[in-house]
Scaffold this motif. Structure first.
Motif, PDB file in Angstrom:
ATOM      1  N   GLN A 162      65.837  -4.897 -16.050  1.00  0.00           N
ATOM      2  CA  GLN A 162      66.053  -4.719 -14.615  1.00  0.00           C
ATOM      3  C   GLN A 162      65.728  -3.284 -14.204  1.00  0.00           C
ATOM      4  O   GLN A 162      65.123  -3.044 -13.152  1.00  0.00           O
ATOM      5  CB  GLN A 162      67.504  -5.049 -14.255  1.00  0.00           C
ATOM      6  CG  GLN A 162      67.797  -5.086 -12.768  1.00  0.00           C
ATOM      7  CD  GLN A 162      67.043  -6.177 -12.046  1.00  0.00           C
ATOM      8  OE1 GLN A 162      66.919  -7.276 -12.546  1.00  0.00           O
ATOM      9  NE2 GLN A 162      66.536  -5.858 -10.875  1.00  0.00           N
ATOM     10  N   ASP A 163      66.156  -2.349 -15.070  1.00  0.00           N
ATOM     11  CA  ASP A 163      65.856  -0.945 -14.786  1.00  0.00           C
ATOM     12  C   ASP A 163      64.343  -0.707 -14.817  1.00  0.00           C
ATOM     13  O   ASP A 163      63.787  -0.014 -13.955  1.00  0.00           O
ATOM     14  CB  ASP A 163      66.559  -0.058 -15.819  1.00  0.00           C
ATOM     15  CG  ASP A 163      66.302   1.420 -15.575  1.00  0.00           C
ATOM     16  OD1 ASP A 163      66.704   1.916 -14.506  1.00  0.00           O
ATOM     17  OD2 ASP A 163      65.689   2.076 -16.445  1.00  0.00           O
ATOM     18  N   THR A 164      63.695  -1.310 -15.843  1.00  0.00           N
ATOM     19  CA  THR A 164      62.239  -1.181 -15.931  1.00  0.00           C
ATOM     20  C   THR A 164      61.558  -1.802 -14.723  1.00  0.00           C
ATOM     21  O   THR A 164      60.603  -1.241 -14.164  1.00  0.00           O
ATOM     22  CB  THR A 164      61.722  -1.849 -17.224  1.00  0.00           C
ATOM     23  OG1 THR A 164      62.350  -1.238 -18.353  1.00  0.00           O
ATOM     24  CG2 THR A 164      60.212  -1.705 -17.351  1.00  0.00           C
ATOM     25  N   LEU A 165      62.086  -2.990 -14.324  1.00  0.00           N
ATOM     26  CA  LEU A 165      61.525  -3.657 -13.149  1.00  0.00           C
ATOM     27  C   LEU A 165      61.713  -2.816 -11.898  1.00  0.00           C
ATOM     28  O   LEU A 165      60.799  -2.700 -11.069  1.00  0.00           O
ATOM     29  CB  LEU A 165      62.196  -5.028 -12.973  1.00  0.00           C
ATOM     30  CG  LEU A 165      61.753  -5.843 -11.757  1.00  0.00           C
ATOM     31  CD1 LEU A 165      60.253  -6.144 -11.835  1.00  0.00           C
ATOM     32  CD2 LEU A 165      62.552  -7.133 -11.658  1.00  0.00           C
ATOM     33  N   SER A 166      62.917  -2.231 -11.773  1.00  0.00           N
ATOM     34  CA  SER A 166      63.183  -1.377 -10.601  1.00  0.00           C
ATOM     35  C   SER A 166      62.219  -0.194 -10.569  1.00  0.00           C
ATOM     36  O   SER A 166      61.701   0.172  -9.510  1.00  0.00           O
ATOM     37  CB  SER A 166      64.627  -0.880 -10.635  1.00  0.00           C
ATOM     38  OG  SER A 166      65.535  -1.960 -10.559  1.00  0.00           O
ATOM     39  N   LYS A 167      62.009   0.394 -11.761  1.00  0.00           N
ATOM     40  CA  LYS A 167      61.081   1.514 -11.829  1.00  0.00           C
ATOM     41  C   LYS A 167      59.657   1.059 -11.513  1.00  0.00           C
ATOM     42  O   LYS A 167      58.884   1.789 -10.860  1.00  0.00           O
ATOM     43  CB  LYS A 167      61.131   2.162 -13.207  1.00  0.00           C
ATOM     44  CG  LYS A 167      62.445   2.888 -13.493  1.00  0.00           C
ATOM     45  CD  LYS A 167      62.444   3.496 -14.876  1.00  0.00           C
ATOM     46  CE  LYS A 167      63.757   4.236 -15.139  1.00  0.00           C
ATOM     47  NZ  LYS A 167      63.811   4.810 -16.503  1.00  0.00           N
ATOM     48  N   PHE A 171      57.462   2.267  -8.569  1.00  0.00           N
ATOM     49  CA  PHE A 171      56.107   2.788  -8.777  1.00  0.00           C
ATOM     50  C   PHE A 171      55.104   2.048  -7.903  1.00  0.00           C
ATOM     51  O   PHE A 171      54.199   2.658  -7.318  1.00  0.00           O
ATOM     52  CB  PHE A 171      55.716   2.668 -10.252  1.00  0.00           C
ATOM     53  CG  PHE A 171      54.330   3.163 -10.547  1.00  0.00           C
ATOM     54  CD1 PHE A 171      54.051   4.523 -10.566  1.00  0.00           C
ATOM     55  CD2 PHE A 171      53.292   2.273 -10.786  1.00  0.00           C
ATOM     56  CE1 PHE A 171      52.777   4.984 -10.828  1.00  0.00           C
ATOM     57  CE2 PHE A 171      52.013   2.728 -11.044  1.00  0.00           C
ATOM     58  CZ  PHE A 171      51.751   4.084 -11.068  1.00  0.00           C
ATOM     59  N   ASN A 172      55.285   0.720  -7.821  1.00  0.00           N
ATOM     60  CA  ASN A 172      54.397  -0.060  -6.958  1.00  0.00           C
ATOM     61  C   ASN A 172      54.550   0.358  -5.497  1.00  0.00           C
ATOM     62  O   ASN A 172      53.564   0.414  -4.753  1.00  0.00           O
ATOM     63  CB  ASN A 172      54.696  -1.552  -7.110  1.00  0.00           C
ATOM     64  CG  ASN A 172      54.198  -2.101  -8.438  1.00  0.00           C
ATOM     65  OD1 ASN A 172      53.307  -1.521  -9.062  1.00  0.00           O
ATOM     66  ND2 ASN A 172      54.761  -3.215  -8.870  1.00  0.00           N
ATOM     67  N   ASN A 173      55.808   0.635  -5.125  1.00  0.00           N
ATOM     68  CA  ASN A 173      56.030   1.125  -3.764  1.00  0.00           C
ATOM     69  C   ASN A 173      55.345   2.471  -3.557  1.00  0.00           C
ATOM     70  O   ASN A 173      54.799   2.740  -2.475  1.00  0.00           O
ATOM     71  CB  ASN A 173      57.523   1.251  -3.477  1.00  0.00           C
ATOM     72  CG  ASN A 173      58.194  -0.105  -3.359  1.00  0.00           C
ATOM     73  OD1 ASN A 173      57.532  -1.102  -3.044  1.00  0.00           O
ATOM     74  ND2 ASN A 173      59.496  -0.151  -3.612  1.00  0.00           N
ATOM     75  N   TYR A 174      55.414   3.284  -4.611  1.00  0.00           N
ATOM     76  CA  TYR A 174      54.722   4.578  -4.529  1.00  0.00           C
ATOM     77  C   TYR A 174      53.222   4.358  -4.364  1.00  0.00           C
ATOM     78  O   TYR A 174      52.571   5.008  -3.533  1.00  0.00           O
ATOM     79  CB  TYR A 174      54.997   5.405  -5.790  1.00  0.00           C
ATOM     80  CG  TYR A 174      54.052   6.580  -5.956  1.00  0.00           C
ATOM     81  CD1 TYR A 174      54.211   7.733  -5.191  1.00  0.00           C
ATOM     82  CD2 TYR A 174      52.989   6.516  -6.860  1.00  0.00           C
ATOM     83  CE1 TYR A 174      53.335   8.800  -5.319  1.00  0.00           C
ATOM     84  CE2 TYR A 174      52.115   7.573  -6.997  1.00  0.00           C
ATOM     85  CZ  TYR A 174      52.294   8.715  -6.230  1.00  0.00           C
ATOM     86  OH  TYR A 174      51.423   9.760  -6.357  1.00  0.00           O
ATOM     87  N   ILE A 175      52.703   3.406  -5.172  1.00  0.00           N
ATOM     88  CA  ILE A 175      51.273   3.113  -5.070  1.00  0.00           C
ATOM     89  C   ILE A 175      50.937   2.633  -3.668  1.00  0.00           C
ATOM     90  O   ILE A 175      49.954   3.067  -3.050  1.00  0.00           O
ATOM     91  CB  ILE A 175      50.866   2.058  -6.116  1.00  0.00           C
ATOM     92  CG1 ILE A 175      51.025   2.619  -7.533  1.00  0.00           C
ATOM     93  CG2 ILE A 175      49.439   1.574  -5.881  1.00  0.00           C
ATOM     94  CD1 ILE A 175      50.146   3.792  -7.831  1.00  0.00           C
ATOM     95  N   THR A 176      51.795   1.725  -3.147  1.00  0.00           N
ATOM     96  CA  THR A 176      51.525   1.153  -1.826  1.00  0.00           C
ATOM     97  C   THR A 176      51.711   2.169  -0.722  1.00  0.00           C
ATOM     98  O   THR A 176      50.892   2.281   0.198  1.00  0.00           O
ATOM     99  CB  THR A 176      52.451  -0.056  -1.585  1.00  0.00           C
ATOM    100  OG1 THR A 176      52.213  -1.027  -2.607  1.00  0.00           O
ATOM    101  CG2 THR A 176      52.197  -0.687  -0.222  1.00  0.00           C
TER     102      THR A 176
END
Length: 315
Positions: A162-167, A171-176
């Motif tokens: 879950q922590d990895t998924l959140s990260k 990160f995807n949000n950062y990319i977006t």
């Protein structure tokens, strides 16, 4: 003195009578001796019987103590492992049936030695079954503990995932939101005077300006996907106020901010796009700097400005 001789017949009668008396006395003594012996024997038998009864009662009491201890152990097992005991319902049912039989046997008043022996065998059997139940419960508890540890490990792994998924999502949000956010450059802003014949004349005097023509480039971005991009243009007049009709956007760093116009442009990934737009002020243009800021994805991606001058003495 006249002496009379004893006749033989009289002597015989007297001897016979003495013999009878003696026999009667012997018989009487024998009878009392028998009575005394019989009473002594009866008393001894009663004492032996009482000893036997006492021994039976003592054995019965010992069996009760042993049975109570086994029952207490059984109750302790079922009490501590009430959830696990449901998995051994058949075995527990057999134990309860055996326990009831022992109770019924020990509650009888005139218990025989044979019955006590039977009760002893049943209590021994009960002890074996309780020991077997204890071992099975211990095995189930061990398995449950293993499952609990496995579940804890799974929960830890889940939390890690879950922590990895959140990260990853972050990160995807950062990319977006950041890496895919475009950048505006090469600003060119002109003030134009529109003539009646449709021709345009570039000017620098504020009161003569009819429109501002704003040109800039959207630099190439290899992450931003192709498609429509919404650009929000904020035009700040020389008084430092954003010219707006009340529309607002939410920016990442400046919070809620009014904007002047919204432009939708087509963008192709990895290529540069040129944006051209005209803005007409509803009021007269004021002398001074007009600053044009462009926002996309909540970020300011570039800005440019133009200086409009006051009119000279000669117009």
């Amino acid at each position: 003195m006249l002496y009379e001789p004893i006749e033989p017949q009289q002597v015989a009668k007297k001897d016979k009578r003495n013999w009878i008396y003696s026999l009667f006395v012997v018989m009487l003594l024998g009878t009392w001796a028998y009575i005394i012996y019989d009473k002594s024997t009866t008393t001894h038998s009663k004492e032996q019987l009482q000893v036997q009864v006492n021994a039976i009662d003592s054995s019965k009491a010992e069996l009760r103590v042993e049975f109570n201890a086994t029952s207490a152990r059984l109750d302790s097992l079922t009490g501590k492992h009430i959830q696990l005991i449901d998995k051994l319902a058949d075995k527990n049912k057999t134990i309860q049936h055996l326990k009831n039989n022992i109770v019924a046997l020990l509650q009888q008043r005139n218990t025989t030695a044979t019955q006590l022996l039977q009760a002893k065998k049943m209590i021994d059997e009960l002890n074996e079954k309780v020991n077997d139940l204890y071992n099975k419960l211990a095995l189930l508890q061990s398995k449950n503990q293993a499952l609990t540890l496995a579940n804890e490990q799974l929960n830890n792994d889940k939390a890690h995932l879950q922590d990895t998924l959140s990260k990853t999502v972050a990160f995807n949000n950062y990319i977006t939101n950041e890496a895919s956010t475009l950048h505006a450059s090469n600003f060119s802003i002109e003030a134009l005077k529109l003539r009646n014949n449709g021709k345009e004349k570039m000017i620098t005097i504020a009161k003569k300006a009819d429109i501002l023509r704003i040109n800039f480039d959207l630099d190439e971005n290899r992450i931003a996907p192709s498609g429509e991009k919404e650009l929000y243009i904020c035009i700040i007049n020389p008084d430092g106020v954003i010219v707006s009709s009340g529309n607002t956007i939410l920016t990442k760093k400046e919070g809620v901010k009014p904007y002047t116009i919204k432009v939708v442009v087509q963008y192709e990934q990895g290529k540069t796009a040129t944006v051209n737009l005209n803005w007409r002020n509803n009021e007269d243009y004021q002398p001074g700097d007009y600053t044009i800021m462009v926002y996309q994805n909540g970020y300011k991606i570039g800005q440019g400005s133009i200086l409009l001058k006051k009119s000279s003495l000669f117009g």
